[in-house]
Enzyme design. Structure first.
Site, PDB file in Angstrom:
ATOM      1  N   CYS A  12     -11.102   2.275   6.949  1.00  0.00           N
ATOM      2  CA  CYS A  12     -11.206   3.015   5.699  1.00  0.00           C
ATOM      3  C   CYS A  12     -12.539   3.744   5.581  1.00  0.00           C
ATOM      4  CB  CYS A  12     -10.998   2.089   4.505  1.00  0.00           C
ATOM      5  SG  CYS A  12     -12.054   0.658   4.490  1.00  0.00           S
ATOM      6  N   CYS A  13     -13.618   3.113   6.019  1.00  0.00           N
ATOM      7  CA  CYS A  13     -14.933   3.665   5.695  1.00  0.00           C
ATOM      8  C   CYS A  13     -15.262   4.999   6.383  1.00  0.00           C
ATOM      9  CB  CYS A  13     -16.028   2.640   5.948  1.00  0.00           C
ATOM     10  SG  CYS A  13     -15.866   1.184   4.875  1.00  0.00           S
ATOM     11  N   GLU A  23     -19.566  -2.710   0.641  1.00  0.00           N
ATOM     12  CA  GLU A  23     -18.788  -1.853   1.542  1.00  0.00           C
ATOM     13  C   GLU A  23     -19.102  -0.377   1.291  1.00  0.00           C
ATOM     14  OE1 GLU A  23     -14.614  -2.823   1.529  1.00  0.00           O
ATOM     15  OE2 GLU A  23     -14.085  -0.908   2.473  1.00  0.00           O
ATOM     16  N   HIS A  41     -11.608  -7.071  -5.651  1.00  0.00           N
ATOM     17  CA  HIS A  41     -11.898  -6.179  -4.526  1.00  0.00           C
ATOM     18  C   HIS A  41     -12.628  -4.940  -5.045  1.00  0.00           C
ATOM     19  CE1 HIS A  41     -10.831  -3.282  -1.294  1.00  0.00           C
ATOM     20  NE2 HIS A  41     -10.800  -4.348  -0.525  1.00  0.00           N
ATOM     21  N   HIS A  48       0.759  -1.247   0.000  1.00  0.00           N
ATOM     22  CA  HIS A  48       0.000   0.000   0.000  1.00  0.00           C
ATOM     23  C   HIS A  48       0.793   1.302   0.000  1.00  0.00           C
ATOM     24  CE1 HIS A  48      -3.238  -2.809   0.936  1.00  0.00           C
ATOM     25  NE2 HIS A  48      -4.123  -1.864   0.847  1.00  0.00           N
ATOM     26  N   GLY A  67      -0.968  -2.409  -5.661  1.00  0.00           N
ATOM     27  CA  GLY A  67      -1.937  -3.480  -5.455  1.00  0.00           C
ATOM     28  C   GLY A  67      -3.309  -2.932  -5.119  1.00  0.00           C
ATOM     29  N   HIS A  68      -3.339  -1.804  -4.429  1.00  0.00           N
ATOM     30  CA  HIS A  68      -4.597  -1.108  -4.142  1.00  0.00           C
ATOM     31  C   HIS A  68      -4.546   0.226  -4.871  1.00  0.00           C
ATOM     32  CE1 HIS A  68      -8.101   0.593  -2.382  1.00  0.00           C
ATOM     33  NE2 HIS A  68      -8.173  -0.221  -1.361  1.00  0.00           N
ATOM     34  N   GLU A  87     -13.754  -9.149  -0.346  1.00  0.00           N
ATOM     35  CA  GLU A  87     -14.548  -7.892  -0.352  1.00  0.00           C
ATOM     36  C   GLU A  87     -14.821  -7.497  -1.799  1.00  0.00           C
ATOM     37  OE1 GLU A  87     -11.826  -5.381   1.884  1.00  0.00           O
ATOM     38  OE2 GLU A  87     -12.603  -6.119   3.779  1.00  0.00           O
TER      39      GLU A  87
END
Lengths: 632, 632
Positions: free
Chosen positions: B425-426, B345, B277, B159, B208-209, B329
């Site tokens: 994160c949310c 999510e 994801h 990340h 990757g993200h 996810e």
């Protein structure tokens, strides 16, 4: 009214439906499994079962000769070429049981159908097993091969008492079939060691996977040896007591929450809900019912009735499946019976039949036979392909092959039967149940002959020969003929509201009681019908299933086109028989391409919905299947 | 028709609905999260976020002073007191991003609502962050604290580019709000390092993200620095090329199957299905849309349109949720939209709004605004409790608390909002979206002012001041007033078939185009209605949902009694407004106690079904909830 089942030696199956099933087991399953046990099935996962017995036999011989024997770790559930020495035990910790289950099936099969060649093969396997037994009677190849010093140190996980249980069951079967005492003697020697090891002032343990309880009772029934019954009682009653044996064994101090899995979270007399691993559960409950019977234990009997009631009223699939969740292969909470996520293991339904038989013998209430029938004619038979070569471990009530392939939550839902499983409990369990199905059909007491399942057979009862000619699965007609007048108790299946019996009878607890008859004709009207599931079960709201007699039906996409969810059954449907299929009236909705749109009635066209007995599904390649359909 | 969003500096929100939501974020969420970042929330899992920056600052200082600095392993996703040294990095690998998301939200909030004290706190956080930057521009506390030699060696998992992306987003926001360049300069220095490191003849990696792609474009928009745009383009186009960078990085040679998770299974221009994801997916697709726009890349634009179409036609919940499976996810397969197992999510719906905004700016087709609206007014708002103190990460469409507690398959389905998440994160993502909601409402090009979302605001457009007075969420009435005549493009929401606009217009692609108006009144008839889901979605057969305007409604057991599955909506229902609730006509079935019985119509009694906007569910303790109800 209490009764006792009848030795298979006295039951000769002759039934247009069951002859075929039993023959399939005899001609396909038993020989196939023999090859599998010997790791000779191409493309199938290796069993290592016989190989382990041979290895253990070498160890036993070496020990007798005073030779030194290596030690390998006993620290995992599965031993493979990748994680252990080639001379160590291989396969799952419970691998021995596969040979026992095979031998048990062979025994039953030989009783009904003598076969010298099969008997010879079986005796060779028995010899290999007997050679693997330690002098003190201990017999579990994992510990014998890997580490003799560790026996009985991990009862929670490593299945020694489980393997013993299957040994005992097979020994009784094999002895009754052949008169060959070797396996029975081996089982008794191991049982003696267990009785010497476990008890109030001894090791206060019990198996993580139950079966030793009912197996010890079986040895008691066969030998009359009281200590086998007493030790079974000890194992049943010790379970779940505090301090938890599994805690002590593993050096922890838990609240026992994890022991729901093993039904060891509380003493059995305080259990009233079926929880944990479903197969383990019904094996325990069967053992409890045995103790209730032979020890006349009212508390245990009450627990059995409460647990039974919980299963059949809140945790039972219409197909007789139990164990709604893959997590722990376990019972889920009340009314949680998802169709497309079901576990519903074949073995669990087999175990439910064990439990049901014992409960029916304790008190002839038709509920027990009804549930056994549901399990037998649907989930159990579904476990095997029509060629007897492939097997379901998991028996869902709704399958979308795309979901099985793409959705990890449904990885356990196989859209077609599999060849063999390294963890091969189901196929041999199926073989032994089917080969002994007569034992589940009839029982007797001093006054009465009971018919729990209408399976055609010639039975040598205490009242003399009784012939049951059965067309139960087709026309619902059964004819019973006795050499001498006999009192009969005939289960009236709960699915049947319209039946006739050619002699006077009184009805009690779902059984028709007939006094002193020699000939009786019974006719159960088995017309197809719609069945609904309680609206406490969220998965089946607005849906119905179709049944006919003992059989639950299902729709497959090979007959009805893809997207089975677009079919609706007409609640006023007539049914038409079309060979083995039923045709029902219904509609197919037009596919709606818009993901969301204002609600209007979906256009639909009338159609015939083609339904197949559930047990026959999945024999024509991968396809969608559903037991429940929307109804309108 | 292409357009550009309008800087938040030029948008002053003033809306009866949104004022409250924004205030909740400003008064509750932002201060709460400030405490959480500093690990001062009692009972909440520790974040370690600020602590990591402080630790990294010490490392940077020590390095500057030529002191030796210890090395710790960088080998896991989460670092805790149990698994690492107390001086090492703590928390999840992406923990830095929480501070950035908070700062981004603060920046937006300050623009709309200046607050000296909050600005002061934010500047202190900025100082801590800037102190943690290495001299070469690198800024990720995991590697700075634990091991400087390993930077950019595990792009797949750890990340760094993700944290950079959030840094860049926050830097732009914070600079625009405060004029303080420090964070922007830090972001540019890190961006410069990334541009120097990654590229065709450099390291051919990508994160990757995803997020760095759109963040670099954002920096480009802010600074005009071409290499930021070029590097974003490189990251987008390099993704999924063979040989797989993630393979090389990890010394394996795979077929790339596992890279579906990261949308790196094939080059983006060959992608036409949303997979993996879900948050990562929509972040990538947003970056792709940016590249399509600024590089005028037709292939990428086509891929964007294909993926968009796949999401909205086959993988979108009625609530605007995406990501149907907890496993990864992730997006599930087409039409797999289970209600009670949904992942959906909050962050994924936020990312979907990012993607939708970019697509709407590329071409004003109302579908984009419709979907953004669905996500915004339902899943996104549901993510936060009505007191702004608790959050949903997962947003199911059907909840049975008993299942959440007892069924491992539903462990992710929380029946009440949670305080804070270590993987948080949310909540901060919610804060930054809501605080910048104006950016998603309006855009402009040389000729036209676009209203995508009817949010009340005073907008300083290139055509002068435009006032939007909106009662969209209540009465559906909106009034737009411009200082000078302006061409307007107004999205006609897809849920509305009955609307009026007080000036002449032409309709195109779901937008009403008005020429040279100064005053216009719009009225959208937002009467409640039943909505059906395509019958390709198995979970919703025979069911309907209720919507009113932008809002999806749901039933809760606190209003309707337990066993919501026993309710049926009347397909001809009238609706009655009852405060914030809707009352619909329907029936409650009598509970059926028999698990299985012959099918008959279930007795039911008429009842009023009380429905609540979905975004408000779960604010009154644990209870059952369902969006879809059987309809008849």
């Amino acid at each position: 009214m209490q009764s006792n089942h009848i030795s298979l030696k006295n039951i000769k199956i002759n039934d247009p439906f069951w002859n075929n099933v039993c023959e399939l087991v005899r001609r396909e399953v038993i020989p196939y499994q023999y090859e599998a046990l010997h790791d000779r099935v191409e493309g199938a996962e290796k069993s290592y079962c016989i190989e382990n017995f041979v290895k253990a036999g070498r160890v036993v011989k070496a020990l007798k000769n005073g030779e030194s024997v290596p030690v390998y770790p006993v620290d995992k559930w599965q031993y493979t070429d990748e994680n252990c020495d080639e001379n160590a035990f291989h396969g799952w910790v419970f691998q021995d049981s596969d040979a026992y289950k095979w031998l048990e099936a062979v025994g039953y099969s030989l009783i009904n159908h003598p076969d010298a060649e099969l008997e010879k093969k079986a005796k060779e396997v028995v010899a290999v097993i007997c050679d693997a037994q330690l002098e003190n009677g201990y017999l579990d190849t994992l510990y014998i091969i890997n580490d003799r010093s560790k026996v009985f140190t991990n009862l929670r996980d490593f299945h020694e008492l489980y393997c013993f249980g299957h040994l005992a069951e097979s020994a009784v079967s094999f002895y009754n079939a052949t008169g060959d005492r070797r396996l029975l003697d081996a089982a008794c020697r191991f049982a003696d060691l267990i009785c010497d090891t476990f008890g109030k002032d001894k090791k206060r343990g019990y198996g993580g996977h139950e079966i030793a309880e009912m197996a010890l009772v079986r040895l008691y029934e066969q030998t009359g040896e009281q200590r086998y019954l007493d030790t079974a009682e000890f194992l049943v009653n010790e379970r779940g007591r505090r301090p938890y044996y599994f805690d002590a064994e593993h050096g922890v101090n838990s609240k026992g929450e994890a022991y729901h899995y093993n039904q060891a979270h509380r003493p059995v007399i305080k259990q009233d809900e079926a929880v944990g691993h479903a197969v383990r559960g019904v094996y325990l409950y069967s053992g409890m019912a045995d103790i209730a019977k032979y020890k006349n234990d009212a508390e245990i009997y009450t627990a059995c009735k409460n647990i039974w009631s919980n299963i059949v009223n809140k945790k039972l699939y219409i197909t007789g499946g139990i164990g709604a969740t893959v997590d722990g292969e376990a019972f889920s909470f009340n009314y949680d019976l998802p169709n497309d996520l079901a576990y519903s293991e074949t073995c669990a339904s087999i175990g439910l039949i064990f439990f049901a038989r014992r409960m029916a013998e304790l008190n002839a209430v038709s509920d027990y036979g009804d549930v056994a029938e549901r399990a037998l004619y649907n989930t159990v038979l579904a476990g095997m392909s029509e060629d007897g070569k492939r097997f379901f471990y998991v028996n869902p009530l709704e399958v979308n092959p795309e979901a099985s392939h793409k959705d990890s939550r449904k990885r356990h839902i196989k859209p077609v039967r599999q060849k063999w499983f390294a963890c091969a409990c189901c196929p041999p369990n199926l073989a032994r149940l089917i080969s002994s199905v007569g034992e589940y059909a009839f029982s007797e007491n001093e006054s009465t002959f009971f018919v729990h399942q209408y399976i055609g057979a010639a039975v040598q009862s205490r009242f003399g020969r009784i012939d049951i000619a059965s067309d139960y699965t087709q026309s619902g007609k059964v004819k019973i003929t006795a050499k001498a007048p006999v009192n009969l108790a005939l289960r009236i299946p709960s699915w049947c509201s319209d039946y006739s019996i050619s002699a006077p009878f009184t009805a009690k607890d779902g059984y028709a009681y007939l006094d002193g008859v020699t000939d009786v004709e019974i006719s159960f009207d088995c017309k197809p019908k719609l069945v609904r599931c309680s609206n406490r079960v969220r998965a089946n709201i607005g849906k119905a299933a179709v049944t006919k007699g003992a059989f639950v039906y299902c729709a497959e996409s090979v007959d009805n086109g893809e997207n089975l969810q677009m079919l609706t059954l007409d609640k006023n449907t007539a049914f038409e028989q079309d060979g083995e299929f039923l045709l029902a009236d219904g509609w197919r909705e037009e596919a709606q391409n818009a993901l969301y749109s204002d609600f209007t009635e979906t256009p639909k066209t009338p159609c015939k919905i083609k339904l197949h007995p559930y047990y026959r599904w999945g024999n024509r390649g991968e396809n969608e299947m559903t037991v429940y359909l929307p109804v309108n």
